[in-house]
Design an enzyme around this catalytic site. Structure first.
Site, PDB file in Angstrom:
ATOM      1  N   HIS A   1     -10.449   5.333  -1.199  1.00  0.00           N
ATOM      2  CA  HIS A   1     -10.250   3.896  -1.437  1.00  0.00           C
ATOM      3  C   HIS A   1      -9.331   3.640  -2.637  1.00  0.00           C
ATOM      4  O   HIS A   1      -9.646   4.040  -3.759  1.00  0.00           O
ATOM      5  CB  HIS A   1     -11.629   3.278  -1.692  1.00  0.00           C
ATOM      6  CG  HIS A   1     -11.660   1.800  -1.589  1.00  0.00           C
ATOM      7  ND1 HIS A   1     -12.838   1.093  -1.594  1.00  0.00           N
ATOM      8  CD2 HIS A   1     -10.683   0.872  -1.465  1.00  0.00           C
ATOM      9  CE1 HIS A   1     -12.578  -0.192  -1.485  1.00  0.00           C
ATOM     10  NE2 HIS A   1     -11.274  -0.343  -1.405  1.00  0.00           N
TER      11      HIS A   1
ATOM     12  N   LYS B   1       3.197   3.381   7.253  1.00  0.00           N
ATOM     13  CA  LYS B   1       4.079   2.272   6.870  1.00  0.00           C
ATOM     14  C   LYS B   1       5.209   2.800   5.964  1.00  0.00           C
ATOM     15  O   LYS B   1       6.352   2.360   6.067  1.00  0.00           O
ATOM     16  CB  LYS B   1       3.298   1.173   6.152  1.00  0.00           C
ATOM     17  CG  LYS B   1       2.284   0.433   7.019  1.00  0.00           C
ATOM     18  CD  LYS B   1       2.891  -0.371   8.148  1.00  0.00           C
ATOM     19  CE  LYS B   1       3.669  -1.576   7.670  1.00  0.00           C
ATOM     20  NZ  LYS B   1       4.155  -2.399   8.824  1.00  0.00           N
TER      21      LYS B   1
ATOM     22  N   LEU C   1     -11.452  -7.939   5.126  1.00  0.00           N
ATOM     23  CA  LEU C   1     -12.539  -8.338   4.218  1.00  0.00           C
ATOM     24  C   LEU C   1     -12.912  -9.825   4.276  1.00  0.00           C
ATOM     25  O   LEU C   1     -14.094 -10.159   4.424  1.00  0.00           O
ATOM     26  CB  LEU C   1     -12.196  -7.962   2.776  1.00  0.00           C
ATOM     27  CG  LEU C   1     -13.275  -8.378   1.754  1.00  0.00           C
ATOM     28  CD1 LEU C   1     -14.537  -7.538   1.942  1.00  0.00           C
ATOM     29  CD2 LEU C   1     -12.762  -8.241   0.326  1.00  0.00           C
TER      30      LEU C   1
ATOM     31  N   ASN D   1      -2.779 -10.285   2.589  1.00  0.00           N
ATOM     32  CA  ASN D   1      -2.700 -11.672   3.062  1.00  0.00           C
ATOM     33  C   ASN D   1      -4.080 -12.174   3.466  1.00  0.00           C
ATOM     34  O   ASN D   1      -4.951 -11.390   3.856  1.00  0.00           O
ATOM     35  CB  ASN D   1      -1.827 -11.747   4.314  1.00  0.00           C
ATOM     36  CG  ASN D   1      -0.336 -11.687   4.048  1.00  0.00           C
ATOM     37  OD1 ASN D   1       0.434 -12.415   4.660  1.00  0.00           O
ATOM     38  ND2 ASN D   1       0.104 -10.822   3.145  1.00  0.00           N
TER      39      ASN D   1
ATOM     40  N   ARG E   1      -7.325  -6.431  -5.532  1.00  0.00           N
ATOM     41  CA  ARG E   1      -6.237  -6.710  -4.602  1.00  0.00           C
ATOM     42  C   ARG E   1      -5.485  -7.936  -5.105  1.00  0.00           C
ATOM     43  O   ARG E   1      -6.039  -8.763  -5.827  1.00  0.00           O
ATOM     44  CB  ARG E   1      -6.780  -6.967  -3.180  1.00  0.00           C
ATOM     45  CG  ARG E   1      -7.494  -5.747  -2.561  1.00  0.00           C
ATOM     46  CD  ARG E   1      -6.508  -4.641  -2.284  1.00  0.00           C
ATOM     47  NE  ARG E   1      -7.075  -3.449  -1.641  1.00  0.00           N
ATOM     48  CZ  ARG E   1      -7.476  -2.364  -2.309  1.00  0.00           C
ATOM     49  NH1 ARG E   1      -7.455  -2.330  -3.620  1.00  0.00           N
ATOM     50  NH2 ARG E   1      -7.914  -1.297  -1.643  1.00  0.00           N
TER      51      ARG E   1
ATOM     52  N   TYR F   1      -2.792   4.854   7.232  1.00  0.00           N
ATOM     53  CA  TYR F   1      -2.086   3.576   7.448  1.00  0.00           C
ATOM     54  C   TYR F   1      -0.910   3.464   6.493  1.00  0.00           C
ATOM     55  O   TYR F   1       0.234   3.218   6.903  1.00  0.00           O
ATOM     56  CB  TYR F   1      -3.049   2.398   7.251  1.00  0.00           C
ATOM     57  CG  TYR F   1      -2.339   1.068   7.055  1.00  0.00           C
ATOM     58  CD1 TYR F   1      -1.609   0.487   8.084  1.00  0.00           C
ATOM     59  CD2 TYR F   1      -2.392   0.398   5.819  1.00  0.00           C
ATOM     60  CE1 TYR F   1      -0.934  -0.727   7.895  1.00  0.00           C
ATOM     61  CE2 TYR F   1      -1.728  -0.811   5.630  1.00  0.00           C
ATOM     62  CZ  TYR F   1      -0.998  -1.368   6.659  1.00  0.00           C
ATOM     63  OH  TYR F   1      -0.334  -2.566   6.475  1.00  0.00           O
TER      64      TYR F   1
ATOM     65  N   GLU G   1       0.817  -1.219   0.000  1.00  0.00           N
ATOM     66  CA  GLU G   1       0.000   0.000   0.000  1.00  0.00           C
ATOM     67  C   GLU G   1       0.851   1.269   0.000  1.00  0.00           C
ATOM     68  O   GLU G   1       0.351   2.356  -0.285  1.00  0.00           O
ATOM     69  CB  GLU G   1      -0.981  -0.004   1.184  1.00  0.00           C
ATOM     70  CG  GLU G   1      -1.880  -1.222   1.130  1.00  0.00           C
ATOM     71  CD  GLU G   1      -3.081  -1.174   2.050  1.00  0.00           C
ATOM     72  OE1 GLU G   1      -3.576  -0.084   2.369  1.00  0.00           O
ATOM     73  OE2 GLU G   1      -3.532  -2.267   2.451  1.00  0.00           O
TER      74      GLU G   1
END
Ligand code: NAD
Ligand code: TYD
Length: 370
Positions: free
Chosen positions: A307, A163, A199, A189, A223, A159, A135
């Site tokens: 998103h 990172k 999800l 993952n 994804r 987020y 991401e």
């Protein structure tokens, strides 16, 4: 023999890594450091603790002196840093928490490693491995090439930004202080022990309880799903074969829209109920127990702000240099994951009856249907 500190080892990927590592390297010393936030679950690694296969220490990666002392006391020469706040939706509610753990926590951990390992850490084979995410690269247009290790960072959520900042610090500690580091950026993952806010477990558990499956926006976001066991194997290759200073992208080489992946999970749950009539008695509120297809629970809700549309990871470097290839096909991985949640009700009941219930109600009562 290696002596490892695994931070965040009571979380989803960290716990899978502990199971993987302890089975593959039974002679190694493994110490888990985990703050046990809402996402940490001691039950995920309890069999390893009970068997004496690892030592668990409850603590925060931000506690610099304590971590330095732990590294010295246990002579730990390898750190695998999983500890993080990891859910994008929560980072939209409370970004500061993400900066505290993901940025300042990582920096404190880097300082602890520097202090405990001293100047000749590289010569002595020490290693700080930092687990990061795809991401950090931002979002891809439909025809854009997959993320490679040289794709510029362009994080879109708090987020992802936290990172990315941590990755830069890890790199800077290598450059400025000679700390022997590696970084991996992996895709989404899935698999056993995943906290149900994400999800796939969210959909599996909602299906069993007869709750709607909230699909953000049109559900056509893409994804690159990676089974956690493949991720653990990639990390093992990096820890055992990579030179320090390297960065590795790890993906599952799948690119399906969320709607397709969730549809597959629905079909797998329907098939499990058809094959095993006892499931209808265990989960009477589920759609298949009531004679409906699980897909009838899919519902489009308001999209996540900002998103990211598409992630795709180019795993060419790790394939060519370390011989890694994800071995788990998505449908097969989803099938074993559905089976794992069916077989581990006690594990997830402990979670869904706690803080998660209030968080879920708050989060999804705001998600208007579209
Ligand atoms: P998770 O949220 O399931 O687990 C995080 C763990 O870290 C929990 O056990 C929690 O208690 C612990 N923790 C949180 N703050 C801490 C602190 N300050 N000190 C010590 N422990 C702390 O996360 P996950 O899905 O297992 O992700 C692990 C790592 O992999 C994270 O760094 C995440 O950014 C990265 N990652 C995850 C995914 C994914 O799909 N889950 C994808 C790419 C990268
Ligand atoms: P998630 O598991 O939160 O991982 P990430 O945001 O790190 O990729 O979400 C995966 C995808 O599923 C993402 O496109 C957002 C979407 N999603 C939903 O449509 N509904 C949900 O309830 C959740 C949690 C995610």
């Amino acid at each position: 023999m290696r002596r490892l500190l695994v931070t965040g080892g009571a979380g989803f990927i960290g716990a899978n890594f502990c199971h993987y590592w302890c089975a593959a390297h039974p002679g190694d010393r493994v110490v888990v450091l985990d703050a046990l936030t809402y996402a940490g679950n001691l039950a995920s690694i309890a069999p390893l603790i009970d068997a004496g296969a690892l030592r668990f220490v409850r603590g925060d990666i931000g506690e610099r002196e304590r971590v330095t002392a732990l590294l010295a006391e246990e002579s730990l020469g390898t750190i695998v840093n999983f500890a993080a706040e990891s859910h994008v939706d929560r980072s939209l509610e409370d970004p500061a928490r993400f900066l505290r753990t993901n940025v300042l926590g990582t920096q404190a951990l880097l300082d602890a490693a520097r202090t405990a390992w001293g100047q000749d850490a590289g010569q002595r084979g020490c290693r700080f491995h930092h687990v990061s995410t795809d991401e950090v690269y931002g979002s891809l247009a439909p025809t854009q090439a997959a993320f490679s290790e040289s794709t510029p960072y362009s994080p879109n959520s708090p987020y992802a930004a936290s990172k990315a900042a941590a990755d830069h610090l890890v790199r800077a500690y290598a450059h400025s202080f000679g700390l022997p580091v590696t970084i991996s950026n992996c895709s989404n993952n899935y698999g056993p022990f995943q906290f149900p806010e994400k999800l796939l477990p969210l959909c599996i558990l909602n299906l069993l309880e007869g709750r709607r499956l909230p699909i953000y926006g049109d559900g056509l976001q893409i994804r690159d799903w990676l089974h956690v066991s493949d991720h653990c194997r990639a990390l093992e290759l990096i820890l055992t074969k990579s030179a320090p200073g390297e960065t590795w992208n790890i993906g599952g080489s799948t690119q399906d829209p969320n709607l397709v992946v969730v549809g597959t999970v629905c079909d797998l749950v329907d098939a499990a109920f058809a094959a095993e009539p006892a499931l209808a008695a265990r989960f009477p509120r589920s759609a298949p127990a009531q004679g409906r297809s699980a897909r009838t629970l899919i519902e489009h809700v308001r999209d996540r702000p900002g998103h990211d549309r598409r992630y795709a990871v180019d795993s060419g470097k790790i394939a060519r240099s370390l011989g890694f290839r994800a071995a788990t096909a998505l449908r097969a991985g989803l099938e074993t994951t559905v089976r794992w949640y069916l077989d581990h009700e006690a594990w997830w009941r402990g979670i869904v009856s706690g803080e998660y219930r209030q968080w879920y109600a708050r989060q999804y009562s705001q998600a208007e249907r579209t």
